[in-house]
Structures are given as C-alpha cells and as structure tokens.
Design an enzyme around this catalytic site. Structure first.
Site, mmCIF file in Angstrom:
data_model
loop_
_atom_site.group_PDB
_atom_site.id
_atom_site.type_symbol
_atom_site.label_atom_id
_atom_site.label_comp_id
_atom_site.label_asym_id
_atom_site.label_seq_id
_atom_site.Cartn_x
_atom_site.Cartn_y
_atom_site.Cartn_z
ATOM 1 N N GLY A 158 0.780 -1.330 -0.037
ATOM 2 C CA GLY A 158 -0.116 -0.047 0.089
ATOM 3 C C GLY A 158 0.733 1.165 -0.146
ATOM 4 C CB SER A 159 1.373 4.096 -1.533
ATOM 5 O OG SER A 159 0.324 4.272 -2.243
ATOM 6 N N GLY A 160 0.541 5.966 0.625
ATOM 7 C CA GLY A 160 0.157 7.101 1.000
ATOM 8 C C GLY A 160 -0.408 7.094 2.512
ATOM 9 C CB SER A 161 -0.117 7.361 5.756
ATOM 10 O OG SER A 161 1.207 7.804 5.579
ATOM 11 N N GLY A 163 -4.116 3.114 6.154
ATOM 12 C CA GLY A 163 -4.159 1.930 7.202
ATOM 13 C C GLY A 163 -3.034 1.865 8.071
ATOM 14 N NE ARG A 283 5.082 5.842 -4.254
ATOM 15 C CZ ARG A 283 4.921 6.918 -3.644
ATOM 16 N NH1 ARG A 283 5.121 7.954 -3.998
ATOM 17 N NH2 ARG A 283 4.554 6.668 -1.946
#
Length: 409
Positions: A158-161, A163, A283
C-alpha cells in the site's frame, strides 16, 4: 512523420497535470490510459486524449498501446500509482514488451511488497526497524509482544499512509487489526499486516534520480496515532556528516533492491544510532515533493523523468539554492465545511509561491488518517530558513475555516 506520444498509465490528482504540461513542452503528445478517466479533472479541462481500459490487465494495455502505435510513434510509457503502487511494475512490463526505457518490473514488485523489501534490506545490513509479518489477529498480537509496544501496524502492500497506525496498547493493536481485516479496508493483495518497531527521531526524505541523490528534505507529521504529512522543508537542516550518512544508507538500500533507474524516494528517521530506513518507494515522491525540489534547486524532476522515459538526455544540475517550506492544511474535526477563506490574502504575502485549496464550502470532511485528509497547502521560498519559516507562518495565519458537526436528526 508520426506524432511522438507519451503514454501515461492512469493519472494523478496533483502531479498528473504537471506531467501533461511537461510532455507538451518537450514536443510530446500525452495520452492517458485509465480505468476511470473521470477521476482526473485535468484530463477534460486540458483536452487530453484519453482511453478507457482496464489498467490491471497487462494484455489489455499491450493491445491498446499496439493499436496506438499504428497512429503514433510511442516515445515512452510511464504512469502513476495513486493508492496502488503495482502500476509501476505494470509500466515496467509494458516498457519491456515494447523495448522502451523503463524500470525493472521485478525490482519494483519486490520493493512494493513492504515485507519483501524489509527482508532484502535486513539481509544486506541496511538499518531498518524491527518487523514481523502477520496473517491473522493472533500473529499480530504475538508479533507486537515480541517487538515491544508501541508498534506500527500497516498493510504489507500500500501507499499514502493508508491503514498505517501507531498502537501504544494491546487494545489499540486489537482494534486496528480488526479494522484492517474488516471490509472497511480495501486490500490490493492478500491481507497481510506488517508489525513494526516505532522508530523515533527526525524524519527525512531523500529524492533520487537514477543513482544520484538530488535532494534530502525534512518532513513533519500530524499528531499520532496516524501519520498525516503536515509540513516540510527543502533542503533539510543537516550537517555535512548527517547528509553523507543519509545519502550512503539511501544508495545502499537502492542497490540492494535492484533499483537505480528513474525516480525513487527513501524515507528515513535519524535515531541515536544514525539513519534508519523506514521505506523505499520506486517512484517520484508524491504531493508537493517534486515542486519543492524545483523551487529549491531549479531541477524539474517531472521533466527530467519524462526525458529519461523518452530516451532523451536528462539534466540534473542544480541551478540555484533556496530554502523552501510547505504547510499542509489539515482539519481537526469531521463535519461539514461551512467556509474557508484567506487564501487570496495568503497568496499575496511576498515570498509565497503557491496557495492551493482542494476543498469547497458545504463539502463533507471525513478524516481518514492518511494523505486524503489534506484540504490544501501553502508553499513559501526565500534565501534564508528563518525568513522562509516566517513567511510561511504569516501566510498560514491568514487562512481560516469553519467545520460544523453533521446533524444526526
């Protein structure tokens, strides 16, 4: 002669338009392939050629790119993750298929799986937090006990914090575990939770192109238990020794993971033992990250990335050195946004280069504890750190808003 096209797989709310504009400035025709083009407002606003296609289906993407190759000369292919970083591996596979410059898809896939990433870094002796992988609630609890509270729980992919949460008690561990394994959290892969030691210390982010450290910035986050980006500085206030140690550890991590083509960013914390790698991302840094680098050093990472993708020679030389700071506007409660004002006054403050709001009155505000909580940001720049801080604070103080509770009757 056929027009040279840059294929963009999916879009991005904050950097997608910059890629489109940079592509056009290089004489390339941007084409976006997306499962849901309506998610990206700028596509229609800028009249971007857009094709709806299942971007999770590699064969469908290959078919679409092959069809486009009958009309255009495909100069390069790249894309954006959103909340699904597997898109970068897909881009790498597309580049391999069409014999175009691109990242190694196997390296990207290893990096995007946070557990595999940590295994490889640990085996190579790169400093990272203690960690365990858990597939059920019992394993999460026993892992937290082994590592010792407090711990951070996060999805293995996952990404973007999204969870990600700090848990100080076993009750909080159980609560967040229940949430992650419930239908409320959307899993992009098999449900697995990474249980990590909570490493404390100043947070830094190294932005890298190829094997070259372009910039190391400082980042601050909102109050626990979540990790919502709140403010940042470019460059970070580091001594030469600290900068060198962070650079060495970052490049070591890059080599271990088989990265080193194109953009990447590495998050670290400075502890009593020195720099510890929190995460390696294959990225370009999201949000305002590339913009801060351009303002600080005159290096446009978006344009230089496209040059690499299209087979041009890039130019990573720094043109100047300024101190840049960003403050993200984050709500302190849920409800309905009554009003937000002062952005035009803030933008008029000398030294402020951007004030951007992404909310409007009457919008519902529902905090999620991740990057989606942002209501906007302010960016300031000057030759001196104290002056930049003062400019930023003055501008932020001019912006105010009101959020009313949602009526339940």
């Amino acid at each position: 002669m056929a027009k040279r096209a840059l294929i963009l797989v999916e879009g991005h709310a904050r950097t997608g338009l910059r890629y489109v504009q940079a592509a056009r400035s290089l004489g390339l025709h941007p084409i976006t392939l997306s499962a849901d083009p309506a998610r990206y407002d700028y596509l229609a606003a800028e009249s971007i050629e857009t094709i709806r296609v299942d971007t999770d289906n590699l064969d469908a993407l290959i078919h679409e790119c092959s069809r486009l190759a009958g009309t255009y000369e495909i100069a390069g292919i790249t894309g954006f993750a959103g909340d699904d970083e597997s898109i970068y591996a897909t881009v790498g596979k597309l580049c391999r298929h069409f014999d175009l410059p691109g990242p190694n898809p196997a390296s990207v896939e290893r990096c995007c799986d946070k557990f595999t990433q940590r295994q490889l870094l640990a085996e190579a002796g790169v400093p990272i937090p203690a960690y365990r992988l858990a597939a059920n609630a019992s394993e999460v609890e026993s892992s937290a006990a082994e590592i010792g509270l407090p711990v951070i729980l996060k999805p293995a992919v996952g990404s973007g914090s999204i969870g990600v949460r700090l848990c100080r008690t076993f009750e909080e561990v159980a609560e967040h575990t229940t949430y992650l394994f419930s239908e409320k959290h959307i899993w992009r892969s098999s449900p697995r939770i990474l249980v990590e030691e909570f490493v404390q210390g100043p947070h830094y982010i190294a932005q890298i192109m190829g094997n070259e450290i372009i910039a190391i910035g400082a980042a601050d986050y909102g109050p626990p238990p979540h990790f919502v980006f709140h403010s940042g500085f470019q460059p970070a206030p580091l001594t030469d020794d600290e900068h060198e140690r962070i650079a060495d550890v970052s490049l070591s991590g890059l080599r271990v993971l088989g990265l080193g083509w194109g953009p990447s960013n590495i998050e670290l914390r400075w502890t009593k033992l020195g720099p510890v790698v929190i995460e390696v991302n294959p990225r370009l840094l999201g949000g305002t990250g590339p913009q801060l680098v351009q303002l600080a050093y005159g290096v446009d990472l978006v344009t230089e990335h496209i040059k690499l993708v299209a087979g041009y020679e890039w130019d990573l030389r720094k043109k100047h050195s300024h101190i840049v700071a960003v403050r993200v506007l984050v709500p302190d409660r849920d409800g309905i946004l009554d009003w937000i004002e002062g952005d035009s006054r803030a933008a008029a403050v000398p030294g402020v280069v951007e004030v951007k709001l992404c909310v409007e009155p009457n919008m519902p505000i529902v905090r999620k504890g991740d990057y989606r909580d942002r209501m906007g940001h302010v960016i300031a720049v000057s030759p001196e750190r104290a002056r930049t801080e003062a400019i930023l604070q003055r501008a932020v103080d001019l912006i105010s808003w009101s959020i009313s509770p949602v009526r339940t009757w």
